[in-house]
Write an enzyme that holds these catalytic residues in place. Structure first.
Site, PDB file in Angstrom:
ATOM      1  N   SER A 110     -21.119 -73.499  -8.398  1.00 43.23           N
ATOM      2  CA  SER A 110     -21.211 -72.046  -8.454  1.00 43.23           C
ATOM      3  C   SER A 110     -22.602 -71.564  -8.809  1.00 43.23           C
ATOM      4  O   SER A 110     -23.325 -72.207  -9.584  1.00 43.23           O
ATOM      5  CB  SER A 110     -20.227 -71.499  -9.498  1.00 43.23           C
ATOM      6  OG  SER A 110     -18.902 -71.806  -9.133  1.00 43.23           O
ATOM      7  N   VAL A 167     -20.743 -61.752 -10.296  1.00 51.10           N
ATOM      8  CA  VAL A 167     -20.385 -62.256  -8.973  1.00 51.10           C
ATOM      9  C   VAL A 167     -20.710 -63.749  -8.924  1.00 51.10           C
ATOM     10  O   VAL A 167     -21.858 -64.149  -9.100  1.00 51.10           O
ATOM     11  CB  VAL A 167     -21.141 -61.500  -7.861  1.00 51.10           C
ATOM     12  CG1 VAL A 167     -20.839 -62.103  -6.502  1.00 51.10           C
ATOM     13  CG2 VAL A 167     -20.789 -60.019  -7.895  1.00 51.10           C
ATOM     14  N   GLU A 168     -19.687 -64.541  -8.716  1.00 53.39           N
ATOM     15  CA  GLU A 168     -19.820 -65.990  -8.575  1.00 53.39           C
ATOM     16  C   GLU A 168     -19.732 -66.317  -7.089  1.00 53.39           C
ATOM     17  O   GLU A 168     -18.796 -65.883  -6.408  1.00 53.39           O
ATOM     18  CB  GLU A 168     -18.697 -66.678  -9.338  1.00 53.39           C
ATOM     19  CG  GLU A 168     -18.658 -68.183  -9.231  1.00 53.39           C
ATOM     20  CD  GLU A 168     -17.488 -68.800 -10.006  1.00 53.39           C
ATOM     21  OE1 GLU A 168     -17.313 -70.018  -9.894  1.00 53.39           O
ATOM     22  OE2 GLU A 168     -16.757 -68.073 -10.704  1.00 53.39           O
ATOM     23  N   ILE A 169     -20.714 -67.058  -6.587  1.00 50.20           N
ATOM     24  CA  ILE A 169     -20.706 -67.503  -5.194  1.00 50.20           C
ATOM     25  C   ILE A 169     -20.601 -69.016  -5.259  1.00 50.20           C
ATOM     26  O   ILE A 169     -21.495 -69.684  -5.782  1.00 50.20           O
ATOM     27  CB  ILE A 169     -21.962 -67.049  -4.454  1.00 50.20           C
ATOM     28  CG1 ILE A 169     -22.150 -65.532  -4.599  1.00 50.20           C
ATOM     29  CG2 ILE A 169     -21.871 -67.467  -2.985  1.00 50.20           C
ATOM     30  CD1 ILE A 169     -23.502 -65.042  -4.182  1.00 50.20           C
TER      31      ILE A 169
END
Length: 130
Positions: free
Chosen positions: A112, A123-125
């Site tokens: 992440s 916001v975690e991608i």
């Protein structure tokens, strides 16, 4: 009778400025902006899901008690590796606040990268590729 849900269909984010938020999610995460319904409501569409953007103090919406901009943690997955995610965020002028880091997602281990949207939501991608 017992039932289970199948999937997440949509969420609603309370935002300070609908246009700023919509533009950020389109530019940074590649979501499609769609206006719909009465009062020119806006959604961000991606995959089989969407995010409805609710401007704070809007009338005519059923929403969580105390819903405020910047109080959500969101995790999105992508097929792109974390090094490329970081490069993209930097190119977009978005500061990485953490990552890459190992986490456990709904389908197992993932990597992440974290940033904030214009309202301060985390916001975690994440990528299952690493």
């Amino acid at each position: 009778m017992r039932f289970t849900v199948d999937r997440l269909d949509h969420i609603v984010l309370t935002v300070r400025d609908r246009d700023v938020s919509a533009s950020w999610y389109q530019r940074v995460l590649g979501m499609d902006i769609e206006e719909y319904g009465r009062n020119n409501r806006v959604s961000l569409n991606f995959g089989g899901q969407k995010i409805n953007l609710r401007p704070e103090s809007s009338e005519g919406w059923q929403t969580a008690e105390g819903a405020q901009p910047g109080t959500s943690d969101l995790c999105f997955t992508t097929a792109i590796e974390s090094a490329h995610i970081i490069q993209h965020l930097e190119k977009c002028g978005v500061r990485v606040v953490e990552g890459p880091t190992s986490r456990i997602g709904a389908l197992g281990p993932l990597t992440s990268v974290y940033c904030h949207d214009p309202d301060g939501n985390l916001v975690e991608i994440a990528s299952y590729k690493g």
